[in-house]
Design a protein around this motif. Structure first.
Motif, mmCIF file in Angstrom:
data_model
loop_
_atom_site.group_PDB
_atom_site.id
_atom_site.type_symbol
_atom_site.label_atom_id
_atom_site.label_comp_id
_atom_site.label_asym_id
_atom_site.label_seq_id
_atom_site.Cartn_x
_atom_site.Cartn_y
_atom_site.Cartn_z
ATOM 1 N N LEU A 59 41.210 37.602 30.226
ATOM 2 C CA LEU A 59 39.833 38.021 30.481
ATOM 3 C C LEU A 59 39.458 39.261 29.679
ATOM 4 O O LEU A 59 38.275 39.494 29.405
ATOM 5 C CB LEU A 59 39.633 38.285 31.967
ATOM 6 N N ALA A 60 40.436 40.054 29.279
ATOM 7 C CA ALA A 60 40.146 41.258 28.494
ATOM 8 C C ALA A 60 39.510 40.924 27.157
ATOM 9 O O ALA A 60 38.862 41.784 26.539
ATOM 10 C CB ALA A 60 41.437 42.064 28.289
ATOM 11 N N LEU A 115 29.669 35.496 35.868
ATOM 12 C CA LEU A 115 30.160 34.595 36.903
ATOM 13 C C LEU A 115 31.667 34.405 36.782
ATOM 14 O O LEU A 115 32.392 34.422 37.785
ATOM 15 C CB LEU A 115 29.445 33.252 36.800
ATOM 16 N N LEU A 116 32.152 34.230 35.556
ATOM 17 C CA LEU A 116 33.579 34.005 35.351
ATOM 18 C C LEU A 116 34.390 35.211 35.825
ATOM 19 O O LEU A 116 35.409 35.060 36.521
ATOM 20 C CB LEU A 116 33.859 33.718 33.877
ATOM 21 N N ARG A 117 33.959 36.408 35.446
ATOM 22 C CA ARG A 117 34.666 37.613 35.881
ATOM 23 C C ARG A 117 34.678 37.713 37.411
ATOM 24 O O ARG A 117 35.705 38.050 38.019
ATOM 25 C CB ARG A 117 34.004 38.851 35.288
ATOM 26 N N GLU A 118 33.541 37.414 38.030
ATOM 27 C CA GLU A 118 33.442 37.511 39.483
ATOM 28 C C GLU A 118 34.382 36.533 40.172
ATOM 29 O O GLU A 118 35.110 36.892 41.104
ATOM 30 C CB GLU A 118 32.004 37.254 39.907
ATOM 31 N N GLY A 147 41.194 38.985 40.698
ATOM 32 C CA GLY A 147 42.409 38.880 41.498
ATOM 33 C C GLY A 147 43.318 37.728 41.144
ATOM 34 O O GLY A 147 44.403 37.600 41.733
ATOM 35 N N LEU A 148 42.932 36.874 40.201
ATOM 36 C CA LEU A 148 43.810 35.776 39.804
ATOM 37 C C LEU A 148 45.007 36.339 39.049
ATOM 38 O O LEU A 148 44.855 37.200 38.190
ATOM 39 C CB LEU A 148 43.054 34.765 38.928
ATOM 40 N N GLY A 149 46.187 35.857 39.369
ATOM 41 C CA GLY A 149 47.411 36.407 38.801
ATOM 42 C C GLY A 149 47.777 35.825 37.458
ATOM 43 O O GLY A 149 46.945 35.323 36.714
ATOM 44 N N TRP A 150 49.076 35.862 37.174
ATOM 45 C CA TRP A 150 49.679 35.431 35.921
ATOM 46 C C TRP A 150 49.103 36.254 34.772
ATOM 47 O O TRP A 150 49.004 37.482 34.860
ATOM 48 C CB TRP A 150 49.488 33.928 35.733
#
Length: 441
Positions: free
Chosen positions: A280-281, A264-267, A271-274
């Motif tokens: 997330l990696a 869910l978090l990845r989904e 596209g979130l920047g910064w």
């Protein structure tokens, strides 16, 4: 003592002023922050305390939590100010940044007397839990890796059957087991009756500090999507705490299903920047991932007979308030004090505790709701963002920080002498005792 045995007899000890003090047996469920804090004050008031924790050991790490306003006075009265400050994250302040990392606004830990956006007492939840455990472990019985399977109360006490098969009788049982309190569900009803989702989901986990973080928190907010990413420094300079939030009108992911939570978090953060992609990696490598809805607990009463609730189990204000830990610490002081002042009579003690805490709780819950609204996704159906510039908000902040009296409980026993009770660790892991709780008889 088995459930069928005769009612227990109170033991008596001599207090600081030579008075004879009854020693009621109190079971506290939950060993995070509210539970051990309550154990500290119950022990000092003369109670014999058992803390029950379903996890096999204390949970390390976790989100950074704050102590502001009157909560700092509670820590001082506990004699733990030095120990707590020694374990703090040593955060100098916070920068809000844009997608390119340019600083937009700066907040310092000393702002507003240490009670501002960044508090001068900021500490990982697990580190504060460890301080409280170390303070109480020699005078309180801790039972790890077990949970309540059955509970039945009568006019004189509460019979408890643990999942391990152990049977005990207590004078009082207090649930301090968090937002998804199993004890609350057993005694008061299903979670859905009390949880109020605030339209956001929060996730946090530790990552390697490959971002050059040095005592300064960094936060990026994408106001168009209602998403944010944050990096917080830790005492261990080789690591940092990452925090994500995103807007969500509902929440239907099991809070124990980690694989589904990560998906869910990845989904939702695609596209979130910064620095979000780099953070997330590390999602699959982190040892301490957590995700849950941003929610409050709203209840008409925090007690039923000889069973009471404390902290998030009773009145979660949500992380959006920044005051969950303060409510737990203040509530622990007042609950133990009012019960002892009432001669351990549950009706009177619980009622006085609630009367003192209710307005304080409501102010902090209002702060949480306002902050959640301020981070909402703009759109035709969205309400206006709160205007935080008025005098009304300054008054609300003051009520949320200091709007409760801390009696000195003159005449109530305050026994600073520790007595050692052997700590009991149930065999097996927390997973070995997982299961649904039996209904209250």
């Amino acid at each position: 003592m088995s459930v069928g045995d005769s009612k227990q007899e109170h033991t008596f000890r001599t207090g600081e002023q030579g008075t004879r003090v009854s020693g009621p047996r109190v079971l506290v469920v939950g060993a995070s922050i509210a539970g051990p804090a309550l154990a500290h004050w119950l022990r000092r008031r003369g109670a014999e305390v058992t803390v029950l924790e379903r996890a096999a050991e204390l949970r390390p790490g976790g989100q950074a939590v704050d102590a502001r306003g009157i909560a700092k006075e509670v820590i001082r009265r506990m004699g733990l100010d030095a120990a707590v400050r020694a374990a703090c994250t040593d955060t100098a302040g916070a920068h809000t940044v844009d997608a390119d990392g340019r600083v937009l606004e700066t907040f310092r830990a000393e702002d507003d007397g240490g009670d501002g956006f960044i508090a001068d007492i900021e500490i990982l939840r697990g580190d504060l839990s460890q301080v409280l455990y170390d303070d109480t472990r020699d005078g309180v019985e801790y039972v790890f890796g077990d949970r309540i399977a059955e509970l039945a109360q009568d006019a004189d006490g509460v019979d408890v059957v643990l999942a391990s098969g152990d049977r005990r009788r207590f004078d009082l049982v207090i649930g301090a087991d968090g937002l998804h309190s199993a004890l609350r569900a057993m005694v008061f009803g299903p979670h859905e009756r009390f949880l109020r989702h605030l339209g956001h989901v929060l996730a946090f986990y530790s990552v390697p500090n490959e971002f050059g973080l040095d005592r300064w928190l960094l936060e990026y907010q994408d106001r168009e999507s209602g998403r944010s990413a944050l990096l917080r420094p830790l005492q261990d300079a080789t690591r940092a705490m990452a925090v994500f939030s995103f807007a969500s009108a509902d929440f239907d992911v099991d809070h124990r299903d980690v694989a589904a939570q990560k998906a869910l978090l990845r989904e939702r953060l695609a596209g979130l920047g910064w620095l979000a992609p780099d953070i997330l990696a590390h999602l699959d490598d982190t040892p301490d991932f957590y995700l849950d809805q941003v929610a409050q607990v709203v209840m008409d009463r925090w007690s039923s007979g000889r069973v009471g609730l404390l902290g998030d189990a009773a009145f979660s204000s949500s992380p959006m308030s920044g005051q969950g830990t303060g409510l737990a610490l203040v509530g622990a002081y007042l609950l133990a004090g009012e019960l002892a002042a009432a001669g351990w009579a549950p009706d009177a003690g619980f009622a006085r505790y609630e009367a003192r805490m209710r307005s304080f709780v409501e102010a902090n819950q209002e702060i949480g709701r306002l902050n959640a609204r301020s981070r909402g996704v703009p759109g035709p159906d969205a309400g206006p963002r709160p205007d935080f510039t008025g005098a009304w908000f300054t008054e609300l902040i003051e009520r949320a920080l200091n709007g409760v009296e801390l009696p000195d409980y003159a005449g109530v026993p305050d026994d600073l002498r520790s007595y050692r009770v052997a700590r009991v660790e149930a065999p097996g892991s927390a997973e070995a005792v997982e299961g649904s709780a039996a209904p209250v008889r």
